[in-house]
Write a protein that holds these residues in place. Structure first.
Motif, mmCIF file in Angstrom:
data_model
loop_
_atom_site.group_PDB
_atom_site.id
_atom_site.type_symbol
_atom_site.label_atom_id
_atom_site.label_comp_id
_atom_site.label_asym_id
_atom_site.label_seq_id
_atom_site.Cartn_x
_atom_site.Cartn_y
_atom_site.Cartn_z
ATOM 1 N N ALA A 85 20.602 -31.714 25.856
ATOM 2 C CA ALA A 85 19.921 -31.848 27.140
ATOM 3 C C ALA A 85 20.277 -33.468 27.659
ATOM 4 C CB ALA A 85 18.403 -31.846 26.816
ATOM 5 N N GLY A 86 20.539 -34.304 26.749
ATOM 6 C CA GLY A 86 20.882 -35.739 27.226
ATOM 7 C C GLY A 86 20.071 -36.560 26.401
ATOM 8 N N LYS A 87 19.164 -36.139 25.580
ATOM 9 C CA LYS A 87 18.266 -37.163 24.729
ATOM 10 C C LYS A 87 18.975 -38.435 24.382
ATOM 11 C CE LYS A 87 16.391 -34.166 22.116
ATOM 12 N NZ LYS A 87 17.351 -32.962 22.467
ATOM 13 N N THR A 88 19.886 -38.096 23.460
ATOM 14 C CA THR A 88 20.571 -39.329 22.854
ATOM 15 C C THR A 88 21.382 -40.141 23.927
ATOM 16 O OG1 THR A 88 20.832 -38.186 20.727
ATOM 17 C CG2 THR A 88 22.401 -39.814 21.142
ATOM 18 N N SER A 89 22.019 -39.458 24.630
ATOM 19 C CA SER A 89 22.557 -40.489 25.947
ATOM 20 C C SER A 89 21.672 -41.273 26.675
ATOM 21 C CB SER A 89 23.003 -39.478 26.831
ATOM 22 O OG SER A 89 24.287 -38.812 26.318
ATOM 23 N N MET A 90 20.247 -40.863 26.999
ATOM 24 C CA MET A 90 19.311 -41.722 27.739
ATOM 25 C C MET A 90 18.769 -42.886 26.491
ATOM 26 S SD MET A 90 15.911 -40.460 29.405
ATOM 27 C CE MET A 90 14.626 -40.931 28.355
ATOM 28 N N LEU A 91 18.755 -42.396 25.217
ATOM 29 C CA LEU A 91 18.396 -43.500 24.276
ATOM 30 C C LEU A 91 19.374 -44.730 24.184
ATOM 31 C CD1 LEU A 91 17.005 -41.591 21.244
ATOM 32 C CD2 LEU A 91 15.736 -42.381 23.076
ATOM 33 N N ASN A 92 20.870 -44.101 24.427
ATOM 34 C CA ASN A 92 21.921 -45.084 24.247
ATOM 35 C C ASN A 92 21.810 -46.244 25.622
ATOM 36 O OD1 ASN A 92 22.982 -44.439 21.896
ATOM 37 N ND2 ASN A 92 24.548 -42.925 22.800
ATOM 38 N N LEU A 93 21.423 -45.540 26.945
ATOM 39 C CA LEU A 93 21.001 -46.434 27.873
ATOM 40 C C LEU A 93 19.875 -47.512 27.823
ATOM 41 C CD1 LEU A 93 21.196 -43.854 30.568
ATOM 42 C CD2 LEU A 93 22.709 -45.722 30.566
ATOM 43 N N ILE A 94 19.099 -46.835 27.031
ATOM 44 C CA ILE A 94 17.869 -47.837 26.793
ATOM 45 C C ILE A 94 18.477 -48.976 25.723
ATOM 46 C CG2 ILE A 94 15.525 -47.775 25.420
ATOM 47 C CD1 ILE A 94 14.965 -45.056 26.428
ATOM 48 N N LEU A 95 19.119 -48.578 24.691
ATOM 49 C CA LEU A 95 19.620 -49.467 23.692
ATOM 50 C C LEU A 95 20.746 -50.349 24.196
ATOM 51 C CD1 LEU A 95 19.736 -47.178 20.468
ATOM 52 C CD2 LEU A 95 18.096 -49.212 21.103
ATOM 53 N N GLY A 96 21.015 -49.954 25.636
ATOM 54 C CA GLY A 96 22.274 -51.044 25.999
ATOM 55 C C GLY A 96 23.479 -50.553 25.679
ATOM 56 N N LEU A 97 23.808 -49.598 24.783
ATOM 57 C CA LEU A 97 25.107 -49.169 24.370
ATOM 58 C C LEU A 97 25.684 -48.628 25.500
ATOM 59 C CD1 LEU A 97 23.842 -47.489 21.054
ATOM 60 C CD2 LEU A 97 24.798 -49.784 21.551
ATOM 61 N N TYR A 98 25.248 -47.967 26.678
ATOM 62 C CA TYR A 98 25.644 -47.440 27.790
ATOM 63 C C TYR A 98 25.252 -48.316 29.001
ATOM 64 C CZ TYR A 98 26.918 -43.047 25.338
ATOM 65 O OH TYR A 98 27.479 -42.114 24.536
ATOM 66 N N GLN A 99 25.964 -48.363 30.020
ATOM 67 C CA GLN A 99 25.254 -48.937 31.405
ATOM 68 C C GLN A 99 25.298 -47.843 32.458
ATOM 69 O OE1 GLN A 99 24.375 -52.292 31.611
ATOM 70 N NE2 GLN A 99 24.588 -52.230 29.333
ATOM 71 N N PRO A 100 24.290 -47.968 33.320
ATOM 72 C CA PRO A 100 24.336 -46.769 34.121
ATOM 73 C C PRO A 100 25.427 -47.077 35.244
ATOM 74 C CG PRO A 100 22.675 -48.375 34.554
ATOM 75 C CD PRO A 100 23.122 -48.826 33.173
ATOM 76 N N ASP A 101 25.819 -45.805 35.784
ATOM 77 C CA ASP A 101 26.777 -45.942 36.773
ATOM 78 C C ASP A 101 26.284 -46.347 38.100
ATOM 79 O OD1 ASP A 101 28.764 -44.885 35.118
ATOM 80 O OD2 ASP A 101 28.298 -42.671 35.600
ATOM 81 N N CYS A 102 24.802 -46.105 38.252
ATOM 82 C CA CYS A 102 24.076 -46.511 39.375
ATOM 83 C C CYS A 102 22.571 -46.482 38.917
ATOM 84 C CB CYS A 102 24.345 -45.848 40.636
ATOM 85 S SG CYS A 102 23.933 -44.060 40.616
ATOM 86 N N GLY A 103 21.887 -47.122 39.709
ATOM 87 C CA GLY A 103 20.340 -47.239 39.233
ATOM 88 C C GLY A 103 20.066 -48.726 38.625
ATOM 89 N N ARG A 104 18.601 -48.531 38.114
ATOM 90 C CA ARG A 104 18.457 -49.984 37.585
ATOM 91 C C ARG A 104 17.562 -49.751 36.337
ATOM 92 N NH1 ARG A 104 17.264 -55.216 39.001
ATOM 93 N NH2 ARG A 104 15.595 -56.335 38.208
ATOM 94 N N ILE A 105 17.624 -50.280 35.073
ATOM 95 C CA ILE A 105 17.157 -50.237 34.201
ATOM 96 C C ILE A 105 16.421 -51.338 33.524
ATOM 97 C CG2 ILE A 105 17.190 -49.713 31.312
ATOM 98 C CD1 ILE A 105 19.577 -48.041 31.984
#
Length: 288
Positions: free
Chosen positions: A37-57
């Motif tokens: 569903a994308g749970k781990t990917s969302m956690l990686n965004l929270i942890l800064g391991l991924y950067q969003p393509d657009c939007g703001r965290i």
């Protein structure tokens, strides 16, 4: 504590779409959804391991681009990835090695937690069971005074006794109102017990993110004879499932709503809410 505003992220053929949610300090957020569903990917965004393509965290009121080191010092995590640490290193050495990167790391706090968790500090990482590896991560996460704990599927590998200790530590962690927890899990009964907010992802899209009490107020699980359930207004029904002996439906509920006395009407569990939403394919709880 955490705020996503119109966040998108493309990961190969998978995409996280238009994520909007926030978590205040002092609460536990349960992150749920089917595998993929994308749970781990969302956690990686929270942890800064991924950067969003657009939007703001925003984390603690700042963005990674502005205060990456400060944000990382405020986050403790337990991840399912077993390759995070060196395979042949003693636990005491691992903790001190990684503790150098955290301003508030406290070796005594770490060793005290390891004693509570029955972890042998002289053991090497590769000798640990799956559950012990998660316990080590949990002890280390708590040892550097984080403001936010990010936990990815930890409880499935805990024995019943340690699960109780785990929940005790989570409750104690948020008790002063200054800390928060994000817990991704398939063990939905855990979230029935400790979560304040629930966030449901489905195929990379946010179905809802809201207070658990709001879900309890907003939905009911109705069961009974098919013709009786079918009399409910169509716009109220999230999904109806006809069984061999009775029909059940998840329906929108208001306190003024009444039901036929021959219908069984109950507050649904998180597992039931997730099941009926997944079956319905509806992805916008705001319209529900």
């Amino acid at each position: 504590m955490v705020k996503f505003t119109e966040v998108h992220k493309q990961l190969g053929n998978f995409r996280l779409n238009d994520l909007n949610f926030e978590l205040p300090k002092g609460y536990v957020m349960g992150l749920i959804g089917e595998n993929g569903a994308g749970k781990t990917s969302m956690l990686n965004l929270i942890l800064g391991l991924y950067q969003p393509d657009c939007g703001r965290i925003q984390m603690f009121g700042s963005c990674y681009q502005d205060d990456e080191r400060g944000i990382r010092n405020k986050i403790g995590y337990v991840l399912a990835d077993e390759d995070l640490f060196s395979s042949n290193t003693k636990l005491v050495d691992l903790a001190n090695m990684y503790g150098r990167y955290y301003v508030n790391y406290n070796e005594k706090i770490f060793t005290d937690y390891c004693a509570d968790f029955c972890l042998d500090l002289q053991k090497r990482w590769k000798q640990l069971s799956k559950g012990e590896k998660l316990k080590f991560q949990f002890a280390f996460a708590l040892s550097h005074a984080p403001k936010l704990l990010v936990l990815d599927e930890p409880t499935a590998n805990f024995d019943p006794e340690f699960r109780e200790l785990f929940f005790h530590n989570i409750t104690d962690f948020i008790s002063n109102g200054e800390h928060s927890v994000i817990l991704a899990t398939h063990q939905l009964q855990d979230l029935d017990r400790i979560a304040d907010y629930i966030t449901l992802l489905h195929k990379g899209s946010l179905v809802f993110s809201c207070e658990k009490e709001l879900l309890i107020d907003r939905f009911r699980l109705v069961k009974g004879e098919d013709y009786k359930v079918s009399l409910l207004k169509t716009e109220r029904v999230i999904y109806k499932e006809k069984g061999e002996y009775m029909t059940s439906a998840l329906v929108r509920h208001r306190r003024i709503d009444t039901y036929d006395s021959r219908l069984s009407v109950n507050i649904p569990s998180l597992e039931e809410i997730m099941y009926y939403f997944m079956k319905s394919g509806r992805l916008d709880v705001k319209k529900q």
